[in-house]
Design a protein around this motif. Sequence first.
Motif, PDB file in Angstrom:
ATOM      1  N   MET A 112      11.466  -9.294 -11.392  1.00  0.00           N
ATOM      2  CA  MET A 112      11.368  -8.879 -10.180  1.00  0.00           C
ATOM      3  C   MET A 112      10.057  -8.017  -9.985  1.00  0.00           C
ATOM      4  N   PRO A 113       9.503  -8.456  -8.924  1.00  0.00           N
ATOM      5  CA  PRO A 113       7.988  -8.117  -8.474  1.00  0.00           C
ATOM      6  C   PRO A 113       7.841  -6.537  -8.635  1.00  0.00           C
ATOM      7  N   LYS A 114       6.746  -6.256  -9.188  1.00  0.00           N
ATOM      8  CA  LYS A 114       6.452  -4.840  -9.358  1.00  0.00           C
ATOM      9  C   LYS A 114       6.212  -4.193  -7.691  1.00  0.00           C
ATOM     10  N   LEU A 115       6.970  -3.402  -7.420  1.00  0.00           N
ATOM     11  CA  LEU A 115       6.515  -2.577  -6.062  1.00  0.00           C
ATOM     12  C   LEU A 115       5.475  -1.611  -5.950  1.00  0.00           C
ATOM     13  N   ALA A 116       4.576  -1.885  -4.984  1.00  0.00           N
ATOM     14  CA  ALA A 116       3.322  -1.200  -4.985  1.00  0.00           C
ATOM     15  C   ALA A 116       3.533   0.281  -4.480  1.00  0.00           C
ATOM     16  N   LYS A 117       2.925   1.283  -5.307  1.00  0.00           N
ATOM     17  CA  LYS A 117       3.146   2.669  -4.766  1.00  0.00           C
ATOM     18  C   LYS A 117       2.192   2.881  -3.793  1.00  0.00           C
ATOM     19  N   PRO A 118       2.830   3.683  -2.645  1.00  0.00           N
ATOM     20  CA  PRO A 118       2.135   3.970  -1.575  1.00  0.00           C
ATOM     21  C   PRO A 118       0.842   4.693  -1.744  1.00  0.00           C
ATOM     22  N   LEU A 119      -0.151   4.276  -0.716  1.00  0.00           N
ATOM     23  CA  LEU A 119      -1.452   5.034  -0.765  1.00  0.00           C
ATOM     24  C   LEU A 119      -1.267   6.390  -0.290  1.00  0.00           C
ATOM     25  N   THR A 131     -15.822  -7.093  -4.283  1.00  0.00           N
ATOM     26  CA  THR A 131     -14.607  -6.563  -3.409  1.00  0.00           C
ATOM     27  C   THR A 131     -13.298  -6.579  -3.979  1.00  0.00           C
ATOM     28  N   TYR A 132     -12.629  -5.439  -3.886  1.00  0.00           N
ATOM     29  CA  TYR A 132     -11.430  -5.131  -4.493  1.00  0.00           C
ATOM     30  C   TYR A 132     -10.339  -4.680  -3.508  1.00  0.00           C
ATOM     31  N   THR A 133      -9.043  -4.584  -3.767  1.00  0.00           N
ATOM     32  CA  THR A 133      -7.931  -4.281  -2.927  1.00  0.00           C
ATOM     33  C   THR A 133      -7.224  -3.244  -3.791  1.00  0.00           C
ATOM     34  N   LEU A 134      -6.500  -2.416  -2.611  1.00  0.00           N
ATOM     35  CA  LEU A 134      -5.492  -1.384  -3.070  1.00  0.00           C
ATOM     36  C   LEU A 134      -4.377  -1.363  -2.376  1.00  0.00           C
ATOM     37  N   ALA A 135      -3.220  -1.922  -3.021  1.00  0.00           N
ATOM     38  CA  ALA A 135      -2.029  -2.291  -2.381  1.00  0.00           C
ATOM     39  C   ALA A 135      -1.175  -0.732  -1.594  1.00  0.00           C
ATOM     40  N   ASP A 136      -0.569  -1.161  -0.520  1.00  0.00           N
ATOM     41  CA  ASP A 136       0.197  -0.036   0.045  1.00  0.00           C
ATOM     42  C   ASP A 136       1.547  -0.114   0.100  1.00  0.00           C
ATOM     43  N   GLY A 137       1.932  -1.467  -0.102  1.00  0.00           N
ATOM     44  CA  GLY A 137       3.512  -2.115   0.134  1.00  0.00           C
ATOM     45  C   GLY A 137       3.838  -2.678   1.234  1.00  0.00           C
ATOM     46  N   GLY A 183       3.045  -5.786   1.961  1.00  0.00           N
ATOM     47  CA  GLY A 183       2.430  -6.775   2.085  1.00  0.00           C
ATOM     48  C   GLY A 183       0.835  -6.332   2.880  1.00  0.00           C
ATOM     49  N   MET A 184       0.805  -4.919   3.019  1.00  0.00           N
ATOM     50  CA  MET A 184      -0.328  -4.392   3.489  1.00  0.00           C
ATOM     51  C   MET A 184      -1.297  -3.801   2.340  1.00  0.00           C
ATOM     52  N   TYR A 185      -2.601  -3.894   2.437  1.00  0.00           N
ATOM     53  CA  TYR A 185      -3.531  -3.254   1.480  1.00  0.00           C
ATOM     54  C   TYR A 185      -4.657  -2.824   2.098  1.00  0.00           C
ATOM     55  N   LEU A 186      -5.684  -2.348   1.345  1.00  0.00           N
ATOM     56  CA  LEU A 186      -6.884  -1.772   1.928  1.00  0.00           C
ATOM     57  C   LEU A 186      -8.054  -2.597   1.052  1.00  0.00           C
ATOM     58  N   GLU A 187      -8.837  -3.236   1.885  1.00  0.00           N
ATOM     59  CA  GLU A 187      -9.829  -4.065   1.086  1.00  0.00           C
ATOM     60  C   GLU A 187     -11.125  -3.194   1.258  1.00  0.00           C
ATOM     61  N   ILE A 188     -11.584  -3.017   0.005  1.00  0.00           N
ATOM     62  CA  ILE A 188     -12.986  -2.203  -0.073  1.00  0.00           C
ATOM     63  C   ILE A 188     -14.078  -3.174  -0.570  1.00  0.00           C
ATOM     64  N   SER A 189     -15.133  -3.321   0.239  1.00  0.00           N
ATOM     65  CA  SER A 189     -16.126  -4.278  -0.025  1.00  0.00           C
ATOM     66  C   SER A 189     -17.268  -3.795  -0.925  1.00  0.00           C
ATOM     67  N   SER A 190     -17.984  -4.716  -1.538  1.00  0.00           N
ATOM     68  CA  SER A 190     -18.987  -4.106  -2.366  1.00  0.00           C
ATOM     69  C   SER A 190     -20.148  -3.162  -1.700  1.00  0.00           C
ATOM     70  N   LYS A 191     -19.960  -3.187  -0.356  1.00  0.00           N
ATOM     71  CA  LYS A 191     -21.029  -2.429   0.540  1.00  0.00           C
ATOM     72  C   LYS A 191     -20.413  -1.197   0.872  1.00  0.00           C
ATOM     73  N   GLY A 192     -19.203  -1.033   0.730  1.00  0.00           N
ATOM     74  CA  GLY A 192     -18.431   0.336   0.988  1.00  0.00           C
ATOM     75  C   GLY A 192     -17.318   0.191   2.237  1.00  0.00           C
ATOM     76  N   SER A 193     -17.350  -0.838   2.687  1.00  0.00           N
ATOM     77  CA  SER A 193     -16.404  -0.825   4.089  1.00  0.00           C
ATOM     78  C   SER A 193     -15.196  -1.097   3.389  1.00  0.00           C
ATOM     79  N   LYS A 194     -14.013  -0.298   4.208  1.00  0.00           N
ATOM     80  CA  LYS A 194     -12.736  -0.386   4.140  1.00  0.00           C
ATOM     81  C   LYS A 194     -11.971  -0.678   5.237  1.00  0.00           C
ATOM     82  N   ILE A 195     -11.365  -2.027   4.887  1.00  0.00           N
ATOM     83  CA  ILE A 195     -10.339  -2.763   6.019  1.00  0.00           C
ATOM     84  C   ILE A 195      -9.098  -3.057   5.530  1.00  0.00           C
ATOM     85  N   TRP A 196      -8.343  -2.426   6.742  1.00  0.00           N
ATOM     86  CA  TRP A 196      -6.712  -2.855   6.724  1.00  0.00           C
ATOM     87  C   TRP A 196      -6.375  -4.039   6.574  1.00  0.00           C
ATOM     88  N   ARG A 197      -5.847  -4.490   5.733  1.00  0.00           N
ATOM     89  CA  ARG A 197      -5.220  -6.154   5.938  1.00  0.00           C
ATOM     90  C   ARG A 197      -3.802  -6.198   5.564  1.00  0.00           C
TER      91      ARG A 197
END
Length: 412
Positions: free
Chosen positions: A1-8, A22-28, A30-44
């Motif tokens: 069973m896939p692990k459920l993401a804990k809401p941000l 660049t890395y991501t923070l999952a919100d559940g 299928g949505m996540y926050l993408e943080i680039s190496s330059k500091g921008s934060k984009i919802w995807r």
Amino acid sequence: MPKLAKPLTDTQIRNAKPKEKTYTLADGGGMYLEISSKGSKIWRMSYRQPNGKTTRLTFGRYPETSLQDAREKCMAARKLRAAGTDPAQAKRIEKRNQAFANANTFETVAREWHATKLSSWQLRTANNILHRLEKDVFPLVGKQPISTIGAPLVLDVLRQIERRGAVDMAKRQAQVISQVFRYAIVTGRAESDPVPSLRTALQPSADGHHAAITPDDLPQFLLALERNEIRMYPTTRIMMRLMMLTFVRTSELIETPWAEIDLERELWVIPWQRMKMGKKKVKPRKVDHHVFMPSQGWRLLRELSTYTGGGLFLFPNQRDHQKPASNGAILSALKRMGYGGKHTGHGFRSLAMGVIKERLGYRHEVVDRQLAHSSGDAYGEAYDRAQFLDERRVMMQKYADFLDNVANSNVK
């Protein structure tokens, strides 16, 4: 069973720092926050297509797009997927529709319509129409997609014109706006014209004509003109008197060059190209207009020649003598005399019609030719050149004599 993401949480998002990659923070969901190496934060949001390929949606940049806003967009995309619609395709269609709407604003369509009419308008007419649109309409609805503009919004535009007392201008602007909408309909950018539904909502004009005094008002008007308590310039007083004596259209007098005036033979014929019906692009009326000036008028012109006879126009513009005076000169003088809203330059034509028919007993068609109205029949043009010329010459002198008698209080 896939692990459920804990809401941000907002705290997690604010404290998320850039890393080397660049890395991501999952919100559940299928949505996540993408943080680039330059500091921008984009919802995807990522989801898998039936063909196995992964599609990625972008909801915006944090903090401009909040966590709550991003979740709402994600939920909307999930609902589309549940209904069998691809969110990415829906977004492309929406973007294309919005681009179409933005490219078809009221101003865009109005300018396009204006350009299609240029070949049938005189330059002055074209400039006036565009100027009024730029002043009264574009600032209020110019950027709106024309397909989204309804009757309430058009009514608001017209009422703002009415509030400054320009009731007739509001009606003329309504006609122009209606033409723009009709053009939009035939070019596939609007489905209806809201203007016809506004007819009962607009303020009615005081009457169907230009404001004009009546023959009964003449004694007081002539007395005010004679006393000149508002201290009009001599040329302005001559302009007013010539308007009354000749009752040509305002522009036909204001724009008269001295070259048209033959003081020696006492002859003034306005070329058809300067007449209202002659300026029509389609089927212009090519008939010169004989202005049968009474003796009083020729005395005024000789006096005027001492002021402006060395120039191009009878009434030159004060700032540029190579141009005629403003069409508003007569209206301005009338307002200063206390006749604002009661009489206009065009009103001299109505006044003359009333005096000549009611007091002097001339037939309507004779006065009509002197007013340079089109006869509307094949014989009218010949009449203008022949049958009524002598009769009009006598009529104009009698009219001028009548005005003198009124000024001298011999006629009530």
